[in-house]
Motif scaffolding. Sequence first.
Motif, PDB file in Angstrom:
ATOM      1  N   GLY A   1       0.821  -1.215   0.000  1.00  0.00           N
ATOM      2  CA  GLY A   1       0.000   0.000   0.000  1.00  0.00           C
ATOM      3  C   GLY A   1       0.852   1.261   0.000  1.00  0.00           C
ATOM      4  N   PHE A   2       1.989   1.227   0.713  1.00  0.00           N
ATOM      5  CA  PHE A   2       2.881   2.391   0.729  1.00  0.00           C
ATOM      6  C   PHE A   2       3.463   2.635  -0.663  1.00  0.00           C
ATOM      7  N   ALA A   3       3.870   1.552  -1.329  1.00  0.00           N
ATOM      8  CA  ALA A   3       4.451   1.692  -2.665  1.00  0.00           C
ATOM      9  C   ALA A   3       3.408   2.230  -3.646  1.00  0.00           C
ATOM     10  N   LEU A   4       2.175   1.737  -3.547  1.00  0.00           N
ATOM     11  CA  LEU A   4       1.116   2.197  -4.439  1.00  0.00           C
ATOM     12  C   LEU A   4       0.794   3.670  -4.183  1.00  0.00           C
ATOM     13  N   THR A   5       0.792   4.071  -2.915  1.00  0.00           N
ATOM     14  CA  THR A   5       0.563   5.486  -2.584  1.00  0.00           C
ATOM     15  C   THR A   5       1.667   6.356  -3.159  1.00  0.00           C
ATOM     16  N   GLY A   6       2.914   5.887  -3.093  1.00  0.00           N
ATOM     17  CA  GLY A   6       4.036   6.636  -3.665  1.00  0.00           C
ATOM     18  C   GLY A   6       3.920   6.773  -5.170  1.00  0.00           C
ATOM     19  N   LEU A   7       3.482   5.676  -5.837  1.00  0.00           N
ATOM     20  CA  LEU A   7       3.306   5.748  -7.294  1.00  0.00           C
ATOM     21  C   LEU A   7       2.227   6.751  -7.681  1.00  0.00           C
ATOM     22  N   ILE A   8       1.091   6.704  -7.007  1.00  0.00           N
ATOM     23  CA  ILE A   8      -0.031   7.591  -7.360  1.00  0.00           C
ATOM     24  C   ILE A   8       0.316   9.044  -7.059  1.00  0.00           C
ATOM     25  N   CYS A   9       0.812   9.301  -5.852  1.00  0.00           N
ATOM     26  CA  CYS A   9       1.131  10.694  -5.489  1.00  0.00           C
ATOM     27  C   CYS A   9       2.287  11.229  -6.335  1.00  0.00           C
ATOM     28  N   GLY A  10       3.255  10.372  -6.660  1.00  0.00           N
ATOM     29  CA  GLY A  10       4.361  10.798  -7.535  1.00  0.00           C
ATOM     30  C   GLY A  10       3.862  11.152  -8.921  1.00  0.00           C
ATOM     31  N   GLY A  11       2.912  10.363  -9.446  1.00  0.00           N
ATOM     32  CA  GLY A  11       2.339  10.676 -10.764  1.00  0.00           C
ATOM     33  C   GLY A  11       1.581  11.983 -10.743  1.00  0.00           C
ATOM     34  N   VAL A  12       0.807  12.210  -9.667  1.00  0.00           N
ATOM     35  CA  VAL A  12       0.057  13.467  -9.565  1.00  0.00           C
ATOM     36  C   VAL A  12       1.028  14.637  -9.450  1.00  0.00           C
ATOM     37  N   GLY A  13       2.077  14.492  -8.625  1.00  0.00           N
ATOM     38  CA  GLY A  13       3.077  15.561  -8.476  1.00  0.00           C
ATOM     39  C   GLY A  13       3.813  15.831  -9.782  1.00  0.00           C
ATOM     40  N   LEU A  14       4.124  14.751 -10.546  1.00  0.00           N
ATOM     41  CA  LEU A  14       4.802  14.924 -11.838  1.00  0.00           C
ATOM     42  C   LEU A  14       3.910  15.675 -12.820  1.00  0.00           C
ATOM     43  N   LEU A  15       2.626  15.289 -12.874  1.00  0.00           N
ATOM     44  CA  LEU A  15       1.713  15.973 -13.782  1.00  0.00           C
ATOM     45  C   LEU A  15       1.522  17.438 -13.405  1.00  0.00           C
ATOM     46  N   LEU A  16       1.369  17.722 -12.106  1.00  0.00           N
ATOM     47  CA  LEU A  16       1.211  19.119 -11.669  1.00  0.00           C
ATOM     48  C   LEU A  16       2.475  19.926 -11.959  1.00  0.00           C
ATOM     49  N   GLY A  17       3.636  19.298 -11.797  1.00  0.00           N
ATOM     50  CA  GLY A  17       4.901  19.991 -12.097  1.00  0.00           C
ATOM     51  C   GLY A  17       5.014  20.305 -13.576  1.00  0.00           C
ATOM     52  N   ILE A  18       4.592  19.346 -14.436  1.00  0.00           N
ATOM     53  CA  ILE A  18       4.647  19.590 -15.881  1.00  0.00           C
ATOM     54  C   ILE A  18       3.670  20.698 -16.273  1.00  0.00           C
ATOM     55  N   VAL A  19       2.444  20.659 -15.719  1.00  0.00           N
ATOM     56  CA  VAL A  19       1.453  21.696 -16.025  1.00  0.00           C
ATOM     57  C   VAL A  19       1.958  23.058 -15.554  1.00  0.00           C
ATOM     58  N   ASN A  20       2.579  23.095 -14.404  1.00  0.00           N
ATOM     59  CA  ASN A  20       3.099  24.355 -13.867  1.00  0.00           C
ATOM     60  C   ASN A  20       4.259  24.853 -14.723  1.00  0.00           C
ATOM     61  N   ALA A  21       5.080  23.954 -15.208  1.00  0.00           N
ATOM     62  CA  ALA A  21       6.214  24.367 -16.059  1.00  0.00           C
ATOM     63  C   ALA A  21       5.696  24.929 -17.391  1.00  0.00           C
ATOM     64  N   ILE A  22       4.672  24.271 -17.979  1.00  0.00           N
ATOM     65  CA  ILE A  22       4.110  24.752 -19.242  1.00  0.00           C
ATOM     66  C   ILE A  22       3.449  26.120 -19.033  1.00  0.00           C
ATOM     67  N   ALA A  23       2.752  26.263 -17.921  1.00  0.00           N
ATOM     68  CA  ALA A  23       2.090  27.550 -17.647  1.00  0.00           C
ATOM     69  C   ALA A  23       3.129  28.636 -17.425  1.00  0.00           C
TER      70      ALA A  23
ATOM     71  N   VAL B   1       6.184  28.782 -18.769  1.00  0.00           N
ATOM     72  CA  VAL B   1       6.792  29.110 -20.052  1.00  0.00           C
ATOM     73  C   VAL B   1       5.807  29.935 -20.881  1.00  0.00           C
ATOM     74  N   ALA B   2       4.523  29.585 -20.817  1.00  0.00           N
ATOM     75  CA  ALA B   2       3.539  30.330 -21.619  1.00  0.00           C
ATOM     76  C   ALA B   2       3.414  31.763 -21.113  1.00  0.00           C
ATOM     77  N   MET B   3       3.532  31.965 -19.812  1.00  0.00           N
ATOM     78  CA  MET B   3       3.425  33.332 -19.272  1.00  0.00           C
ATOM     79  C   MET B   3       4.643  34.151 -19.643  1.00  0.00           C
ATOM     80  N   ASN B   4       5.799  33.507 -19.732  1.00  0.00           N
ATOM     81  CA  ASN B   4       7.018  34.246 -20.089  1.00  0.00           C
ATOM     82  C   ASN B   4       7.030  34.618 -21.563  1.00  0.00           C
ATOM     83  N   LEU B   5       6.369  33.858 -22.396  1.00  0.00           N
ATOM     84  CA  LEU B   5       6.364  34.147 -23.826  1.00  0.00           C
ATOM     85  C   LEU B   5       5.405  35.291 -24.161  1.00  0.00           C
ATOM     86  N   THR B   6       4.430  35.537 -23.365  1.00  0.00           N
ATOM     87  CA  THR B   6       3.493  36.597 -23.683  1.00  0.00           C
ATOM     88  C   THR B   6       3.900  37.924 -23.160  1.00  0.00           C
TER      89      THR B   6
END
Length: 193
Positions: free
Chosen positions: A164-186, A188-193
């Motif tokens: 259960g600990f490993a599964l929690t790490g996988l899920i939360c890590g995936g959510v953190g990775l996706l939020l980090g990617i979305v934040n990085a794209i946002a 970069v988009a703000m700097n270009l405008t």
Amino acid sequence: MTYPPPGNPDPYGQPQQQPSQDPFASPPPAYGQPAYGEQPTPAPAPNPYDPYAAPGSPVAPQSPAYGQQSPAAPQNPYDPYAQQQSPAPQYGQPYAAPQYPAYGAPAGGPAKKNGMAIGAMATGIASIPLACCAILGIIAGIVAIVLGIVANKQIAQRGEDGKGFALTGLICGGVGLLLGIVNAIAGVAMNLT
């Protein structure tokens, strides 16, 4: 008016006791008391096991000596529902020594938690708030996913606990990775405008 008959002066029919002939004689003894000149019966010995017992109460049965069995109660052969008495426990017998597993052998207790599974869960949970800083969220998410995959393989091989600990790490890590990617794209988009 009628008077009582001359033989019985008591109107209720109770016979009168005649006074004793000797005016100096002792009165009759009270119930349970010896008469004058008789030897009194000795009082029963007090119960030595109960200091508060009334004199003359029965003495408690003595228990058998240390290491001996008590005599069995007589059984009624005609009672099919009478309980069979098991023999009394033998006192004075030594206890058996406790058995411990051999050195290095796994104990019969609960399985050990996998350390990588605990690390994956902690890193995965931390990756979500770190996603505010895009690069830190992405790095923490990747580390949590890798630790979760390795922990799942170790748990399957070693039979450890912590799936259960490993599964929690996988899920939360995936959510953190996706939020980090979305934040990085946002960002970069703000700097270009």
